[in-house]
Design an enzyme around this catalytic site. Structure first.
Site, mmCIF file in Angstrom:
data_model
loop_
_atom_site.group_PDB
_atom_site.id
_atom_site.type_symbol
_atom_site.label_atom_id
_atom_site.label_comp_id
_atom_site.label_asym_id
_atom_site.label_seq_id
_atom_site.Cartn_x
_atom_site.Cartn_y
_atom_site.Cartn_z
ATOM 1 N N ASP A 44 4.208 0.658 -10.762
ATOM 2 C CA ASP A 44 3.738 1.352 -9.570
ATOM 3 C C ASP A 44 3.241 0.269 -8.600
ATOM 4 O O ASP A 44 2.206 -0.349 -8.822
ATOM 5 C CB ASP A 44 2.601 2.311 -9.956
ATOM 6 C CG ASP A 44 2.038 3.064 -8.757
ATOM 7 O OD1 ASP A 44 2.452 2.783 -7.616
ATOM 8 O OD2 ASP A 44 1.180 3.948 -8.978
ATOM 9 N N LYS A 79 1.425 3.096 2.429
ATOM 10 C CA LYS A 79 0.482 1.975 2.426
ATOM 11 C C LYS A 79 1.071 0.728 3.077
ATOM 12 O O LYS A 79 0.480 0.175 3.979
ATOM 13 C CB LYS A 79 0.031 1.678 1.005
ATOM 14 C CG LYS A 79 -1.023 2.695 0.559
ATOM 15 C CD LYS A 79 -0.867 3.198 -0.809
ATOM 16 C CE LYS A 79 -1.797 4.392 -1.004
ATOM 17 N NZ LYS A 79 -1.628 5.028 -2.280
ATOM 18 N N TRP A 120 -5.130 5.509 -10.752
ATOM 19 C CA TRP A 120 -3.706 5.828 -10.626
ATOM 20 C C TRP A 120 -2.979 5.651 -11.953
ATOM 21 O O TRP A 120 -2.108 6.440 -12.301
ATOM 22 C CB TRP A 120 -3.045 5.020 -9.507
ATOM 23 C CG TRP A 120 -3.533 5.446 -8.147
ATOM 24 C CD1 TRP A 120 -4.218 4.686 -7.245
ATOM 25 C CD2 TRP A 120 -3.405 6.745 -7.540
ATOM 26 N NE1 TRP A 120 -4.519 5.433 -6.126
ATOM 27 C CE2 TRP A 120 -4.032 6.690 -6.273
ATOM 28 C CE3 TRP A 120 -2.826 7.948 -7.956
ATOM 29 C CZ2 TRP A 120 -4.092 7.793 -5.411
ATOM 30 C CZ3 TRP A 120 -2.883 9.045 -7.100
ATOM 31 C CH2 TRP A 120 -3.502 8.958 -5.843
HETATM 32 C C1 LIG Z 1 -1.668 5.940 -3.226
HETATM 33 C C2 LIG Z 1 -1.226 5.622 -4.596
HETATM 34 C C3 LIG Z 1 -0.580 6.573 -5.412
HETATM 35 C C4 LIG Z 1 -0.338 8.000 -4.952
HETATM 36 O O1 LIG Z 1 0.651 8.023 -4.014
HETATM 37 P P1 LIG Z 1 1.225 9.395 -3.409
HETATM 38 O O2 LIG Z 1 2.361 8.887 -2.601
HETATM 39 O O3 LIG Z 1 0.120 9.996 -2.605
HETATM 40 O O4 LIG Z 1 1.639 10.258 -4.535
HETATM 41 C C5 LIG Z 1 -0.162 6.189 -6.658
HETATM 42 N N1 LIG Z 1 -0.358 4.939 -7.111
HETATM 43 C C6 LIG Z 1 -0.973 3.998 -6.358
HETATM 44 C C7 LIG Z 1 -1.169 2.625 -6.907
HETATM 45 C C8 LIG Z 1 -1.427 4.320 -5.089
HETATM 46 O O5 LIG Z 1 -2.050 3.386 -4.344
#
Ligand SMILES: *Cc1c(COP(=O)(O)O)cnc(C)c1O
Length: 360
Positions: free
Chosen positions: A172, A196, A102
């Site tokens: 993030d 999540k 990511w």
């Molecule tokens: C799942 C995830 C993403 C991507 O998320 P989307 O909402 O599908 O764009 C980005 N960064 C992390 C750390 C993730 O776990």
């Protein structure tokens, strides 16, 4: 009714109490004769939902008043672009830490907008640890520093959030937001896809310090400008109304359970159960360095792909679902977000022991 323990990395489990509450209110929300899905986003009932959702989140995370909370769409992936578009506006330079898939996607996207430097990386260690980051590594001219606080695929997390001094820290937090207490004031911007640890897919949460809003260039599309959403209370266009409602129910659930301090305790307990079982196991192990282990996503594997495949299949037959690891890591991955009950992890640990006895 049969529910399984779903170890999916995302979309992932939602608390049963939340789903039941949503079911109860589904066809006739508070005597409106409508579902929340059918309510106008300008209606009083929806305004109450979004206002309460924000208030609850502020309370849970202790968000200082100089931060805005935005309810957006586009996922964390859209933030990979929005962040440089809005923040890369003084020196045009930003420092990124590369801790996995990511982070790499965030870096790749940001490079389209400016001068992006990777100041630390654990790529050589196959992303099985978090690299050291200290203030001396950071360009004091940088517009921001970007980290991924929890690496969903690799199963790593920062033992300590890096101190970036006066350079805003952007994080993030898609896979560990609301899992433990954090000091929001250490960050300039926090973002997370909801699927999540917050709500169903379709909602993206951004918590941003006010002074970072309003610097995007003139040609920045309205929908990609934080200012647009900040000035309109996330109601510039139709927000993902049902997602906001579900987030509100999850925030209420978290508050009832004692807030983030209590969640952190439970999350540590759950993760320790599994890490201890892996420590004791002769068959399976964690590939992650001890000081970098995630509380939310726990990859583990044997030294045989066949054994791993058998494990995943037999686990599924016992109601332990979606344990297959990400293709880049292999083996298994147990994602144990807030909604995963302790019993789910206990079941998994028991199954690991049973499986080992059988396959010895
Ligand atoms: C799942 C995830 C993403 C991507 O998320 P989307 O909402 O599908 O764009 C980005 N960064 C992390 C750390 C993730 O776990």
């Amino acid at each position: 009714m049969k529910r399984v323990f779903n170890f999916s990395a995302g979309p992932s489990m939602l608390p049963l109490e939340v789903l039941e509450k949503a079911q109860e209110e589904l066809v006739n929300y508070r005597n409106s004769g409508m579902s929340v899905m059918e309510l106008s986003h300008r209606s009083g009932l929806f305004m109450d939902i979004i206002t309460e959702a924000e208030q609850l989140l502020r309370e849970l995370m202790g968000i200082p008043k100089e931060y805005k909370v935005l309810f957006l769409q586009g996922g964390a992936s859209q933030q990979f672009a929005m962040i440089p578009m809005n923040l890369l506006t003084k020196s045009g330079k930003a420092d990124y830490v590369n801790t996995g898939s990511w982070s790499q996607k965030a870096i790749k996207e940001a490079k389209k907008f400016g001068d992006i430097r990777v100041i630390a990386s654990s790529e050589e260690a196959n992303f099985t640890s978090i690299p050291d980051v200290d203030r001396t590594m950071i360009d004091r001219q940088a517009d921001y520093v970007h980290i991924t606080t929890n690496n969903t695929i690799e199963g790593t997390t920062y033992a300590k959030i890096p101190d970036t001094g006066d350079v805003p820290l952007v994080a993030d937090m898609s896979s560990n937001i609301l899992s433990e207490e954090i000091d929001v004031s250490k960050f300039g911007l926090i973002y997370a896809g909801a699927q999540k640890n917050i709500a169903p897919a379709g909602l993206t949460l951004v918590i941003i310090r006010e002074d970072l809003i309003g610097h995007a260039p003139e040609n920045c599309p309205a929908m990609l400008n934080y200012k647009t959403h900040s000035e309109s209370g996330s109601l510039y266009n139709t927000p993902p109304t049902y997602g906001v409602y579900m987030a509100k129910l999850v925030f209420e659930w978290l508050k009832e359970r004692g807030g983030l301090r209590e969640m952190e305790k439970i999350n540590r307990e759950k993760a320790n159960l599994l890490y201890d079982a892996l420590e004791e196991s002769n068959l399976f192990q964690s590939p992650v360095r001890k000081d970098s282990r995630s509380l939310m996503n726990i990859p583990f594997l044997s030294n045989s792909a066949d054994v791993d495949a058998a494990f995943i299949k037999e686990a599924q037959a016992r109601g332990l679902e979606t344990l297959k690891g990400h293709r880049s890591v292999g083996g298994m991955r147990a994602s144990i977000y807030n909604a995963m009950p302790v019993e789910g992890v206990q079941e998994l640990v028991t199954f690991i022991k049973d499986f080992e006895n059988k396959h010895r």
